[in-house]
Structure formats: C-alpha cells, structure tokens
Design an enzyme around this catalytic site. Sequence first.
Site, PDB file in Angstrom:
ATOM      1  N   THR A  80       0.823  -1.215   0.000  1.00 24.95           N
ATOM      2  CA  THR A  80       0.000   0.000   0.000  1.00 24.95           C
ATOM      3  C   THR A  80       0.851   1.257   0.000  1.00 24.95           C
ATOM      4  O   THR A  80       0.683   2.139  -0.845  1.00 24.95           O
ATOM      5  CB  THR A  80      -0.928  -0.009   1.234  1.00 24.95           C
ATOM      6  OG1 THR A  80      -1.783  -1.150   1.170  1.00 24.95           O
ATOM      7  CG2 THR A  80      -1.785   1.247   1.257  1.00 24.95           C
ATOM      8  N   GLY A 242      -8.486   0.508   3.624  1.00 22.82           N
ATOM      9  CA  GLY A 242      -7.030   0.559   3.586  1.00 22.82           C
ATOM     10  C   GLY A 242      -6.391   1.010   4.887  1.00 22.82           C
ATOM     11  O   GLY A 242      -5.208   1.335   4.926  1.00 22.82           O
ATOM     12  N   GLU A 245      -4.587  -3.879   8.421  1.00 20.41           N
ATOM     13  CA  GLU A 245      -3.914  -4.999   7.766  1.00 20.41           C
ATOM     14  C   GLU A 245      -4.844  -6.206   7.716  1.00 20.41           C
ATOM     15  O   GLU A 245      -5.884  -6.254   8.382  1.00 20.41           O
ATOM     16  CB  GLU A 245      -2.652  -5.364   8.541  1.00 20.41           C
ATOM     17  CG  GLU A 245      -1.647  -4.234   8.695  1.00 20.41           C
ATOM     18  CD  GLU A 245      -0.949  -3.901   7.384  1.00 20.41           C
ATOM     19  OE1 GLU A 245      -1.000  -4.728   6.454  1.00 20.41           O
ATOM     20  OE2 GLU A 245      -0.355  -2.808   7.304  1.00 20.41           O
ATOM     21  N   ASP A 256       0.637  -1.755  18.454  1.00 21.53           N
ATOM     22  CA  ASP A 256       1.065  -0.705  17.515  1.00 21.53           C
ATOM     23  C   ASP A 256       1.211   0.635  18.239  1.00 21.53           C
ATOM     24  O   ASP A 256       2.226   1.331  18.093  1.00 21.53           O
ATOM     25  CB  ASP A 256       0.049  -0.600  16.372  1.00 21.53           C
ATOM     26  CG  ASP A 256       0.370   0.518  15.404  1.00 21.53           C
ATOM     27  OD1 ASP A 256       1.074   0.263  14.416  1.00 21.53           O
ATOM     28  OD2 ASP A 256      -0.093   1.660  15.631  1.00 21.53           O
ATOM     29  N   LYS A 260       4.719   2.937  19.043  1.00 24.59           N
ATOM     30  CA  LYS A 260       4.834   4.362  18.713  1.00 24.59           C
ATOM     31  C   LYS A 260       5.133   5.181  19.954  1.00 24.59           C
ATOM     32  O   LYS A 260       5.909   6.153  19.914  1.00 24.59           O
ATOM     33  CB  LYS A 260       3.546   4.839  18.048  1.00 24.59           C
ATOM     34  CG  LYS A 260       3.291   4.223  16.681  1.00 24.59           C
ATOM     35  CD  LYS A 260       1.916   4.576  16.152  1.00 24.59           C
ATOM     36  CE  LYS A 260       1.674   3.959  14.783  1.00 24.59           C
ATOM     37  NZ  LYS A 260       0.307   4.198  14.277  1.00 24.59           N
TER      38      LYS A 260
END
Length: 371
Positions: A80, A242, A245, A256, A260
């Site tokens: 992507t 989009g 995943e 995630d 970060k």
Amino acid sequence: MIVTTPENLPRAVHGIYALVRQGHRVIARSGQPRLLTAALREAGLGPSCVEVVRHARDAQPLPLVEPQRRLRIALLGHGTVGTGLYRRLAELPEHFTVTAIAVRDVRKAERNGAPARLLHNDCRLALSRPHDVVVELIGGTLPAAQLIESSLRAGRHVVTANKAVIAGRGPYLELLAREAGVQLLYSASVGGAMPALETLRRHAGSVTGFSGVLNATSNFVLDRMSRGLSLAEAVKEAQAAGYAEADPRLDLDGTDAAQKLVILARAAFGRAPQRLVQEGIENVGDARGVRLVASCDASSAEVRPLKLPEDHPLTSTAGAENRLLIQLRDGSTLLLSATGAGRWPTAEAVLADLYDIASCTPQASRRPRVA
C-alpha cells in the site's frame, strides 16, 4: 506563515508539508485552491495545519528543497505505502530515481504500476543495484531489521516506516548510522502525516508529558462501533478502506500504539518508558466517546481505551485521524493532528525524510561504500 505556492501540485504539497514539519501553520495562496486543498487532504493535511486561499497579502514564495543531485533509491516493498511512494517519486524525476524495487509478487507489482525492469523478488538482488538510499517498507521485524543494519553498515542512508524495528532496535541502529556517517530517518513510523517526532524533538527538554490517539485503525474501528457496528464488522470496513492490515491484531491489542509511544518517548525524554501498561480495544462494549489513548511522562506510559469527556481535545479525533497533545514545562500545550494511516499520508512522510537527506549536502553527495 503565508506563502505563495507553485503551480506544480506535488512540489507545492511537499513544500507545505516541510513547513508543517517545522511547526508552522501555513496559509497557502494558490491559483488553484480546490485542487491544492484536495491534494493536501490526500496527503493527510487538513485545515488544522493548512488554510488554502486564492488571495493573501504579504505572501512570500514557498521555500522549496532543491537537492544538489538526484538520489538513487532502492525500494524494499511495494504494498500500500510502497505503491504510493513509487508514484510520488515518479512525479519528481529531477530529484529521485528508483533503481530497484524488491517485492514478494512480481506480477502483482507490475499490475500496480511498477516497471518490470526494476522488480526483484529478492531484497539482496534489489540491494545489489546502485543506490544511495534504502527505503524499507516491507514491515515486520525480520528480515527488515537485518536489511536496515546491513544497509547502514554498507554506508547507505535508510528511511523506514517500520515502528516495530525502531521501537525495538532504534538506539542501536542510530549508533550504527552515526558511525557510518549516514542517516536513519523514520518519521513515517509514527503518526502518518502528523509531525509528532519532529515536534517532540524540537521541544525536547521542555516536555513534561504527552497523550494521543496514535493508532488510526483502532480509532476508525471505535468510530464505527459507536455507530452500532460490531468489532468484526468495523474491522472489515477498516480493511476495505485501507486502514487495517489483513491481520489487525497488533492494532486492536494496543501493540502498535505502544511501539509508537516508545519511539515518541525517546524523542521527548531521551529514553524509553521504564514502565508501560498496555490494553487494547477487543473488550470494549459501548464505544461511544471511547478512544485508545497512549500517554507518557518521563518515567511511565500506558495504552488503554478511555471514555473521555466531550470537551477533551482527543475526544473528537475522527476516523483515521491521529492527534497528539503535548504538555510543556511552562504550562502550555501543543495539539497536533493529521491523518495517521493510509497510502498517501505515510508515503508523504517517507518522501519528506528523503527530501531531508537530499537537502543535507555533505550526506547527499557522499558516495556509499561498497558492502
């Protein structure tokens, strides 16, 4: 900052984004305001960052990066983000040339617009082609970490969006980059188009804490759940848009956002949190007003779903947006927001890192050593 933009839309977007990364709120005068506004929104920049107008007094020409020479790029990954980045680079042939693209599926990459002459189904073959910069967009920890390390040791600059690698091995890899005299840049690993790392680095030493919505997938899912969808239905919508995943577990369980948070803590405080508590959104029932909030001070951090007051700055974070609220020692706060996921915002952040390398004359003009 009030600027007059060039007619070339890609150059205008890149120039405006460079100012946003420096901390400016931009008023952009353009002869084609609707087109420029659409291009900025595609890149993840909305009204909180940029106002586009047809007329403005005292506007100065938009500063544009003019590299001393073209950078040769080996692109690892054409998913992507990689597809979007290749298209952006193809719009700027005077500044960048892609010499190789490593992909899993050559035929699929060709269907998505990658030239067959550049494609390799082995990263080692792609890296055997002449290049100055490696852009790593394959994701995961292995072999990505090994490829980044070997590229730095070979004297190549590296740009990556890989939060897992940077969270886990960032300080070690940055040391390798310094020893090799090259740059390791990873703005796209946190926040998409939101200049989170740049802002925290600029205020390092003055930050007492920060909190934010850092995972666009979970935020999109919570938005849809608050409108009556089940978790599974909301995830399917996120995947179709989009923003998620095929396997979204790391987004949903808070991993995630935690990765970060570690990267941002290093930028703000010079070290990772000593203590980090993590909880995802899998068990959220009533999602109304709930956000997956990542927060950190100088010693501890947490990621957890919180039901926020209606007037809280993070409550209105919508869809795939990211927001970051930074507290400073003088009692003031900074609020950042931009699109945090998707092809174009992430590609724009990677491209901005490439321009940073291109604009650094001693680094950009240095020929890498042969591995």
